[in-house]
Scaffold this active site. Sequence first.
Site, PDB file in Angstrom:
ATOM      1  N   ASN A 113     -57.340 -27.432 -19.103  1.00 14.35           N
ATOM      2  CA  ASN A 113     -57.108 -27.427 -17.653  1.00 14.35           C
ATOM      3  C   ASN A 113     -57.286 -28.862 -17.140  1.00 14.35           C
ATOM      4  O   ASN A 113     -58.406 -29.351 -17.066  1.00 14.35           O
ATOM      5  CB  ASN A 113     -58.132 -26.473 -17.006  1.00 14.35           C
ATOM      6  CG  ASN A 113     -58.082 -26.493 -15.496  1.00 14.35           C
ATOM      7  OD1 ASN A 113     -57.151 -27.033 -14.892  1.00 14.35           O
ATOM      8  ND2 ASN A 113     -59.089 -25.898 -14.869  1.00 14.35           N
ATOM      9  N   TRP A 114     -56.178 -29.488 -16.819  1.00 15.66           N
ATOM     10  CA  TRP A 114     -56.242 -30.893 -16.408  1.00 15.66           C
ATOM     11  C   TRP A 114     -56.776 -31.043 -14.981  1.00 15.66           C
ATOM     12  O   TRP A 114     -57.073 -32.161 -14.559  1.00 15.66           O
ATOM     13  CB  TRP A 114     -54.851 -31.538 -16.483  1.00 15.66           C
ATOM     14  CG  TRP A 114     -54.232 -31.601 -17.851  1.00 15.66           C
ATOM     15  CD1 TRP A 114     -54.641 -30.943 -18.980  1.00 15.66           C
ATOM     16  CD2 TRP A 114     -53.078 -32.360 -18.237  1.00 15.66           C
ATOM     17  NE1 TRP A 114     -53.814 -31.241 -20.035  1.00 15.66           N
ATOM     18  CE2 TRP A 114     -52.839 -32.113 -19.611  1.00 15.66           C
ATOM     19  CE3 TRP A 114     -52.214 -33.215 -17.557  1.00 15.66           C
ATOM     20  CZ2 TRP A 114     -51.777 -32.706 -20.310  1.00 15.66           C
ATOM     21  CZ3 TRP A 114     -51.159 -33.795 -18.253  1.00 15.66           C
ATOM     22  CH2 TRP A 114     -50.957 -33.549 -19.612  1.00 15.66           C
ATOM     23  N   LYS A 115     -56.862 -29.954 -14.251  1.00 16.71           N
ATOM     24  CA  LYS A 115     -57.288 -29.986 -12.835  1.00 16.71           C
ATOM     25  C   LYS A 115     -56.469 -31.025 -12.058  1.00 16.71           C
ATOM     26  O   LYS A 115     -55.309 -31.247 -12.391  1.00 16.71           O
ATOM     27  CB  LYS A 115     -58.791 -30.253 -12.727  1.00 16.71           C
ATOM     28  CG  LYS A 115     -59.616 -29.336 -13.624  1.00 16.71           C
ATOM     29  CD  LYS A 115     -61.055 -29.353 -13.257  1.00 16.71           C
ATOM     30  CE  LYS A 115     -61.844 -28.561 -14.265  1.00 16.71           C
ATOM     31  NZ  LYS A 115     -63.211 -28.347 -13.881  1.00 16.71           N
ATOM     32  N   HIS A 145     -59.893 -19.370 -10.978  1.00 21.35           N
ATOM     33  CA  HIS A 145     -60.841 -20.404 -11.409  1.00 21.35           C
ATOM     34  C   HIS A 145     -61.945 -20.524 -10.351  1.00 21.35           C
ATOM     35  O   HIS A 145     -61.681 -20.383  -9.156  1.00 21.35           O
ATOM     36  CB  HIS A 145     -60.112 -21.741 -11.591  1.00 21.35           C
ATOM     37  CG  HIS A 145     -60.949 -22.769 -12.281  1.00 21.35           C
ATOM     38  ND1 HIS A 145     -61.932 -23.484 -11.631  1.00 21.35           N
ATOM     39  CD2 HIS A 145     -60.977 -23.173 -13.576  1.00 21.35           C
ATOM     40  CE1 HIS A 145     -62.517 -24.290 -12.507  1.00 21.35           C
ATOM     41  NE2 HIS A 145     -61.964 -24.127 -13.683  1.00 21.35           N
ATOM     42  N   SER A 191     -68.043 -27.101 -20.034  1.00 22.69           N
ATOM     43  CA  SER A 191     -68.493 -28.263 -20.803  1.00 22.69           C
ATOM     44  C   SER A 191     -68.309 -28.110 -22.317  1.00 22.69           C
ATOM     45  O   SER A 191     -69.167 -28.511 -23.098  1.00 22.69           O
ATOM     46  CB  SER A 191     -69.946 -28.599 -20.456  1.00 22.69           C
ATOM     47  OG  SER A 191     -70.058 -28.905 -19.074  1.00 22.69           O
ATOM     48  N   GLY A 242     -62.035 -28.284 -19.638  1.00 20.70           N
ATOM     49  CA  GLY A 242     -61.712 -29.172 -18.520  1.00 20.70           C
ATOM     50  C   GLY A 242     -61.778 -30.623 -18.969  1.00 20.70           C
ATOM     51  O   GLY A 242     -60.863 -31.149 -19.606  1.00 20.70           O
ATOM     52  N   GLY A 243     -62.906 -31.269 -18.670  1.00 18.47           N
ATOM     53  CA  GLY A 243     -63.065 -32.710 -18.925  1.00 18.47           C
ATOM     54  C   GLY A 243     -62.611 -33.178 -20.303  1.00 18.47           C
ATOM     55  O   GLY A 243     -61.902 -34.192 -20.419  1.00 18.47           O
ATOM     56  N   GLU A 302     -63.303 -22.976  -9.086  1.00 21.84           N
ATOM     57  CA  GLU A 302     -63.025 -23.988  -8.044  1.00 21.84           C
ATOM     58  C   GLU A 302     -62.097 -23.418  -6.981  1.00 21.84           C
ATOM     59  O   GLU A 302     -62.200 -23.759  -5.804  1.00 21.84           O
ATOM     60  CB  GLU A 302     -62.455 -25.266  -8.695  1.00 21.84           C
ATOM     61  CG  GLU A 302     -63.551 -26.020  -9.438  1.00 21.84           C
ATOM     62  CD  GLU A 302     -63.086 -26.836 -10.628  1.00 21.84           C
ATOM     63  OE1 GLU A 302     -61.880 -27.108 -10.754  1.00 21.84           O
ATOM     64  OE2 GLU A 302     -63.956 -27.193 -11.455  1.00 21.84           O
ATOM     65  N   GLY A 355     -68.135 -28.651 -15.722  1.00 25.63           N
ATOM     66  CA  GLY A 355     -68.146 -30.049 -15.301  1.00 25.63           C
ATOM     67  C   GLY A 355     -69.542 -30.624 -15.143  1.00 25.63           C
ATOM     68  O   GLY A 355     -69.719 -31.693 -14.575  1.00 25.63           O
ATOM     69  N   GLU A 392     -66.454 -18.304 -17.620  1.00 23.64           N
ATOM     70  CA  GLU A 392     -66.872 -19.668 -17.294  1.00 23.64           C
ATOM     71  C   GLU A 392     -68.070 -19.631 -16.359  1.00 23.64           C
ATOM     72  O   GLU A 392     -67.903 -19.507 -15.136  1.00 23.64           O
ATOM     73  CB  GLU A 392     -65.729 -20.408 -16.596  1.00 23.64           C
ATOM     74  CG  GLU A 392     -64.475 -20.540 -17.424  1.00 23.64           C
ATOM     75  CD  GLU A 392     -63.660 -21.761 -17.011  1.00 23.64           C
ATOM     76  OE1 GLU A 392     -63.376 -22.570 -17.886  1.00 23.64           O
ATOM     77  OE2 GLU A 392     -63.346 -21.914 -15.821  1.00 23.64           O
TER      78      GLU A 392
END
Length: 251
Positions: free
Chosen positions: A9-11, A96, A214, A235-236, A98, A174, A168
């Site tokens: 997920n590049w966000k 998600h 993470s 993610g990251g 977010e 993150g 998640e």
Amino acid sequence: MRKNIIAGNWKMNKNLSEAIQLVSDLKTELDGKTLNAEVIVAPPFTSLETVNSLIKDSAIKLSAQNMHSADSGAYTGEVSVEMLKSVGCSYVILGHSERRTIFGESDEFINEKVIHAFKNGVTPILCCGESLEERENGTTFSVVEKQLKAVLKNLTNNQIEKIVIAYEPIWAIGTGKTATPEQAQEVHAFIRKLLAEISTPEVAENVTLQYGGSVKPENAKELLSQKDIDGALVGGACLKADSFRDIILSV
Ligand code: PEP
């Protein structure tokens, strides 16, 4: 047999030229490797079409990060499932944390989106998970149960069997804090049991359950070796081709 799936997920990261670079690097990193998992990338809307043209000759699949539940109309700033299909998306991330916390998306709205995605042949990667406060209160299982019962409402067993569910824990997204493999497995086993009650034990056995929060090359192998963890939503660590490759190759 259920599928292992690693999704990135590049966000809200990478402009068009950076997206071209990242997906080209990822293709190079995976070239000639034996993959034991399906690989999905979820770039921002602005890069979907270009990334799609670059992955056409590879095993990498395309996902969007969100969509609206309506077919079309006066929804300024939104994107429909038909639009996602037209640029090559076969998956869409829905619910998600977010989207839930920053943009106020409710379980009911997410449920409408899930139904709409399936109706149009796009597979949802559906996220669920508890906050730090909920974990510390001891309500993790009831929170996840409430979310899943609401967002899976009115789905057929056939649809439930195809959905990808990403557990998640919000406190691990993150933050660099990862759930221990035991903590993650415990919730994944609970989710599979819940799916068996909502549908059938056979259906539940076939659902791909991803862990997200993470995930890094250093912790991926242990997490992914747990019995009910069939992949990761990353993610990251998916923003660098070599670290995403290492996670993919840990399966
Ligand atoms: C995510 O956004 O779905 C996620 C898991 O992020 P990170 O890997 O950075 O925690």
